[in-house]
Each structure stands twice: as C-alpha cells, then as structure tokens.
Scaffold this active site. Structure first.
Site, PDB file in Angstrom:
ATOM      1  N   ASP A   1       0.808  -1.217   0.000  1.00 30.15           N
ATOM      2  CA  ASP A   1       0.000   0.000   0.000  1.00 30.15           C
ATOM      3  C   ASP A   1       0.842   1.269   0.000  1.00 30.15           C
ATOM      4  OD1 ASP A   1      -2.373  -1.371  -0.111  1.00 30.15           O
ATOM      5  OD2 ASP A   1      -2.788  -1.244   2.044  1.00 30.15           O
ATOM      6  N   GLY A   2       1.961   1.246   0.722  1.00 31.60           N
ATOM      7  CA  GLY A   2       2.821   2.427   0.760  1.00 31.60           C
ATOM      8  C   GLY A   2       3.328   2.792  -0.619  1.00 31.60           C
TER       9      GLY A   2
ATOM     10  N   ASN B   1      -5.550   8.419   1.029  1.00 26.57           N
ATOM     11  CA  ASN B   1      -5.684   7.722   2.307  1.00 26.57           C
ATOM     12  C   ASN B   1      -6.196   8.657   3.408  1.00 26.57           C
ATOM     13  OD1 ASN B   1      -5.146   4.883   2.429  1.00 26.57           O
ATOM     14  ND2 ASN B   1      -3.811   5.271   4.169  1.00 26.57           N
TER      15      ASN B   1
ATOM     16  N   ARG C   1      -8.335  20.582  21.387  1.00 24.17           N
ATOM     17  CA  ARG C   1      -6.987  20.655  21.936  1.00 24.17           C
ATOM     18  C   ARG C   1      -6.512  19.231  22.186  1.00 24.17           C
ATOM     19  NH1 ARG C   1      -4.306  24.966  25.973  1.00 24.17           N
ATOM     20  NH2 ARG C   1      -2.181  24.199  25.743  1.00 24.17           N
TER      21      ARG C   1
ATOM     22  N   ASP D   1      -3.338  16.094  20.550  1.00 24.60           N
ATOM     23  CA  ASP D   1      -2.173  15.816  19.711  1.00 24.60           C
ATOM     24  C   ASP D   1      -2.432  16.077  18.236  1.00 24.60           C
ATOM     25  OD1 ASP D   1      -0.714  15.119  21.900  1.00 24.60           O
ATOM     26  OD2 ASP D   1      -0.779  12.951  21.565  1.00 24.60           O
TER      27      ASP D   1
ATOM     28  N   GLY E   1      -6.741   2.515   7.812  1.00 29.83           N
ATOM     29  CA  GLY E   1      -5.359   2.786   8.200  1.00 29.83           C
ATOM     30  C   GLY E   1      -5.253   3.425   9.572  1.00 29.83           C
ATOM     31  N   TYR E   2      -4.631   4.598   9.596  1.00 34.03           N
ATOM     32  CA  TYR E   2      -4.427   5.364  10.832  1.00 34.03           C
ATOM     33  C   TYR E   2      -5.756   5.558  11.554  1.00 34.03           C
ATOM     34  CZ  TYR E   2      -1.673   8.788  13.562  1.00 34.03           C
ATOM     35  OH  TYR E   2      -0.994   9.462  14.545  1.00 34.03           O
TER      36      TYR E   2
ATOM     37  N   LYS F   1      -8.422   3.694  11.641  1.00 39.36           N
ATOM     38  CA  LYS F   1      -8.890   2.501  12.345  1.00 39.36           C
ATOM     39  C   LYS F   1      -8.155   2.312  13.663  1.00 39.36           C
ATOM     40  CE  LYS F   1      -9.701  -2.483  11.736  1.00 39.36           C
ATOM     41  NZ  LYS F   1      -8.991  -2.898  12.949  1.00 39.36           N
TER      42      LYS F   1
END
Length: 266
Positions: A51-52, A123, A150, A152, A164-165, A167
C-alpha cells in the site's frame, strides 16, 4: 483491457527486485503489452511494494485521471489497494488479457492550506503538533463553528483510508462506495475550557471541514498527506473537501474491498 496496453512500473530501484521483475516484463511483452519508461505514456500504472508504494505511485505520477492504477505486493507484504502478488504476476497478465478485471473508483480528499496550496490525498490527511505541546484548532463544518479541539492532532480519512491510521484510533471502517470523509481525534484534552465530541464523525460529500490553528507556538504543525509528511511554515487554516477527482484502479472480479478487509483483519 485491449486498449490499455502501455504499462509503467513504479518500484524501488533495488537490484534484487529488478532481477525478479525482468521475467515479468518479458511475460507482459510476450502477451502484447508494452513497458514504457515514462509514466505519462502509460495507460496502466503498476506499483510494486504494498500500500505504501501504491500511495507513492499515485502521488508521484500526479493523481492521473486518464489511466488505471493497480498494485503488486511482495511475499512479506499485504495491501488493501493491491490485488496481485509478485509471485503470481502471470495471473495478472492473464486476467488483463481475458478481461477478468473490473474498474473501481476510490474517492480523494482535497486539502487546501492557507487558501493557497492544494493537495490531494487517497488515504488521509493528518495534522499534528510539531513540538512537545498540544495543538489547538477551531473546527468548523460548513463555516459553522463546531468545537475547539486541543490535543495531539486530527486525522481526516477517505473511505479507503479508514482502514489505516483512522482505524487505529477506533474510527469506523467505511465502504469506499460511500462518498464521504471521516474525522478522528488524536488524544483530545477535554476540560471546562476545551470540549470535543470525543468520537469520530463522518461528513457527507457536500460538506466542508475547516480547521483554524490557534497560534500559540504551533506555527509549524506536521501535516501528513498519505505517507508523506510536510512541515509548512505559518499555517493559519486548512480546508478539507471531497475531491471531484477519483482514482481508477483495477481489481479481480471476485475480490471485493470487503474481501480484502476480511482477509487483512479477520
């Protein structure tokens, strides 16, 4: 597929991999396909490497609307975007010849930074603090103030990017046939002063998401666009909409998106 005979391969220039690809190039040529050196000359762009590599291939070739993309994984890789494996490339060639492939379309998101620079993502787009300090953003939906975030950071994912991220943040896995995008939180801070929804939310294709950055030291947030990170100077705001562009990919007729999700996660 007969009219789509020009193939461009996107892959890392590694000697061992190139040796593995040589017989595959020969097989493609023997079956009437032409290997081209420039992606602009291709009808089909094939990434090698999971995928990358697939995401990189699309970005590096300019999110082309006039060709098809497909991906090949290597033995130790998996991919929700990739139907084929390097060890069974002959199956791909035969599938293309016998027209056993289907075209599917994946939605993109448009990311406009400071109302000046436009990026596309297949993505997700991620916005994170670049320093050891929480980042503060005013969140607007269709120009209506929704919340003050507020924490990260925030992740804005496409339906295919939802696996991806997104999930990993307990966001929902979305069907790629649903034209929408999803917003998920990274470690939000909730108090009497800052209050967020506390869960992922999904926006329809007609919606516009605007993030205004509170300048309190986070003047250089890290902005991730798919699998590339950018540190952009003096970011004031970021607007996300569902793009009119879509990425056209080819898949085996008996291998749906949900087949891949089941195979990857279950």
């Amino acid at each position: 597929m007969n009219s789509r005979s020009n193939l461009y391969f996107y892959y890392p220039k590694e000697k061992e991999l190139e040796q593995k690809l040589e017989p595959l190039f020969d097989l493609a040529i023997e079956n009437g396909f032409q290997i081209v050196e420039e992606d602009k000359d291709a009808n089909i762009i094939i990434s090698v490497g999971g995928d990358g590599a697939f995401l990189q291939a699309i970005r590096k070739t300019g999110f082309r609307q006039d060709c098809l993309y497909t991906g090949i994984t290597r033995a130790n890789e998996t991919g929700l975007y990739c139907d084929f494996n390097l060890d069974n490339f002959d199956e791909m060639v035969q599938s293309m010849i016998n027209e056993e492939l289907e075209v599917r379309r994946f939605p993109l998101i448009d990311v406009l930074i400071n109302n000046e620079t436009l990026f596309h993502c297949l993505n997700e787009a991620s916005i994170r603090s670049a320093i050891i300090k929480t980042i503060v953003m005013e969140v607007y939906i269709d120009d209506m103030h929704f919340e003050t975030f507020r924490g990260d950071g925030l992740i804005v994912a496409t339906p295919t990017g939802s696996t991806g991220y997104n999930k990993s943040l307990n966001g929902a896995v979305l069907d790629p046939k649903t034209p929408c995008f999803q917003v998920s939180e990274l470690a939000s801070l909730n108090s009497n002063r800052y209050r967020t929804l506390g869960s992922s939310f999904v926006l329809d294709k007609e919606r516009k998401l605007t993030l205004e950055f509170v300048q309190d030291g986070n003047d250089y947030p890290i902005i991730g666009l798919d699998n590339e990170a950018y540190s952009i100077r003096n970011v004031k705001d970021l607007t996300v909409t569902l793009s009119e562009k879509m990425i056209k990919t080819v898949k085996l007729k008996n291998n749906s998106y949900w087949n891949r999700v089941k195979r990857t996660f279950l």
